[in-house]
Scaffold this motif. Structure first.
Motif, PDB file in Angstrom:
ATOM      1  N   VAL A 143       1.299  -1.410   0.183  1.00 51.77           N
ATOM      2  CA  VAL A 143       0.340  -0.153   0.077  1.00 51.77           C
ATOM      3  C   VAL A 143       0.567   1.038  -0.171  1.00 51.77           C
ATOM      4  O   VAL A 143       2.446   1.504   1.091  1.00 51.77           O
ATOM      5  N   ILE A 144       0.660   1.699  -1.010  1.00 55.59           N
ATOM      6  CA  ILE A 144       1.843   2.673  -1.298  1.00 55.59           C
ATOM      7  C   ILE A 144       1.162   4.397  -1.158  1.00 55.59           C
ATOM      8  O   ILE A 144       0.354   4.653  -1.649  1.00 55.59           O
ATOM      9  N   LEU A 145       1.627   5.506  -0.198  1.00 58.98           N
ATOM     10  CA  LEU A 145       1.182   6.592   0.069  1.00 58.98           C
ATOM     11  C   LEU A 145       1.744   7.861  -1.631  1.00 58.98           C
ATOM     12  O   LEU A 145       0.897   7.949  -2.823  1.00 58.98           O
ATOM     13  N   GLN A 169      -4.932   4.088  -7.335  1.00 61.51           N
ATOM     14  CA  GLN A 169      -5.612   2.753  -8.331  1.00 61.51           C
ATOM     15  C   GLN A 169      -4.681   1.544  -7.614  1.00 61.51           C
ATOM     16  O   GLN A 169      -3.493   1.809  -7.369  1.00 61.51           O
ATOM     17  N   MET A 170      -5.276   0.377  -8.245  1.00 62.20           N
ATOM     18  CA  MET A 170      -4.301  -0.589  -7.894  1.00 62.20           C
ATOM     19  C   MET A 170      -2.806  -0.925  -9.387  1.00 62.20           C
ATOM     20  O   MET A 170      -3.356  -0.342 -10.467  1.00 62.20           O
ATOM     21  N   TYR A 171      -1.673  -1.124  -9.350  1.00 60.91           N
ATOM     22  CA  TYR A 171      -0.470  -1.452 -10.019  1.00 60.91           C
ATOM     23  C   TYR A 171      -0.466  -3.019 -10.094  1.00 60.91           C
ATOM     24  O   TYR A 171      -0.241  -3.090  -8.773  1.00 60.91           O
ATOM     25  N   VAL A 224      -1.855  -1.166  -4.196  1.00 57.05           N
ATOM     26  CA  VAL A 224      -2.259  -0.219  -4.043  1.00 57.05           C
ATOM     27  C   VAL A 224      -1.419   1.359  -4.441  1.00 57.05           C
ATOM     28  O   VAL A 224      -0.453   1.932  -2.872  1.00 57.05           O
ATOM     29  N   LYS A 225      -2.106   2.065  -5.130  1.00 65.10           N
ATOM     30  CA  LYS A 225      -1.548   3.599  -4.635  1.00 65.10           C
ATOM     31  C   LYS A 225      -2.414   4.607  -3.600  1.00 65.10           C
ATOM     32  O   LYS A 225      -4.057   4.137  -4.409  1.00 65.10           O
ATOM     33  N   LYS A 226      -2.858   4.947  -3.159  1.00 65.44           N
ATOM     34  CA  LYS A 226      -3.314   5.300  -1.825  1.00 65.44           C
ATOM     35  C   LYS A 226      -3.682   7.278  -2.810  1.00 65.44           C
ATOM     36  O   LYS A 226      -2.826   7.562  -3.207  1.00 65.44           O
TER      37      LYS A 226
END
Length: 238
Positions: free
Chosen positions: A172-174, A217-219, A236-238
């Protein structure tokens, strides 16, 4: 996107119930008492546990599902469909709400459309504990329970990356994806439409990959080395 499913059996299976009913997922895997069903994806359908309940008895059966407890979660954004769909659950809630129930005819199976799904991303592993149980014709709980856990695990699959010599601090990426590599690697990132959105070399050691310019979104991230070994992971890029 096809869900990632992990079925973990427990040492002691207490669920016998004289084969009154059976719960199975979309692929025909039986969900048994005490089982953990684990997903690295969230949302519908990516993180959905689609399920079917079959009544093996000779009489109609009445059933509800209770949201028993949660770990690192409170039910916000969780969707449970059993006859009807409900979202943003609260601990102790039943689906459908008491005294309502879902009727399953003798020898019958519930139709398509029923599922469990965490719909919000999280950086933590979240457990959602549920109980299938029967009721009488007035909607009173008569037990005959099956308990299982839906687990949303955003780190699922990170262990496999270790075999290639690369690890991620989180899926999970900020803004930045933290990568630790023990060998030089090539990295490419695609969105779910298959468009290449980033490509770069990964050096040995800890480093940050800037993803702040990407939408939430998801990558799909793919790492590969010069020997042809490769691993992919969803972030997941938040």
């Amino acid at each position: 996107m096809k869900k990632t499913l992990l079925l973990i059996a427990v040492l002691f299976a207490a669920f016998t119930m004289n084969a009154q009913y059976v719960v199975e997922d979309h692929d025909g895997n039986e969900v048994t008492d005490g089982m953990i069903v684990e997903f690295s994806d969230y949302g519908v359908p990516e993180g959905s546990l689609e399920y079917y309940v079959t009544n093996n008895g000779s009489e109609d059966m009445f059933m509800r599902i209770e949201f028993v407890s949660a770990v690192n979660a409170n039910g916000d954004g969780f969707e449970l469909c059993f006859g009807q769909c409900y979202i943003d659950l609260t601990v102790g809630q039943t689906v459908p709400p008491a005294p309502q129930f879902v009727t399953i005819s003798a020898g019958g199976t519930t139709p398509d459309g029923n599922h469990f799904a965490a719909t919000l991303p999280s950086s933590e592993i979240q457990d959602y504990n549920f109980r299938f149980h029967e009721t009488d014709a007035e909607g009173n709980d008569i037990g005959n329970s099956l308990n299982f856990t839906y687990r949303y695990n955003p780190t699922l699959g990170l262990e496999d990356l270790n075999e290639l010599g690369v690890t991620l601090a989180s899926t999970v990426i900020l803004n930045d994806m933290q990568v630790n590599a023990v060998e030089e690697l090539n990295m490419v990132i695609y969105n779910l439409q298959g468009k290449l959105v980033n490509s770069q070399k990964i050096n040995v050691g800890n480093q940050l990959v800037n993803m702040s310019n990407l939408s939430s979104q998801m990558y799909i991230v793919k790492f590969s080395n010069n020997e042809g070994a490769s691993k992919t992971v969803k972030v997941v890029k938040k």
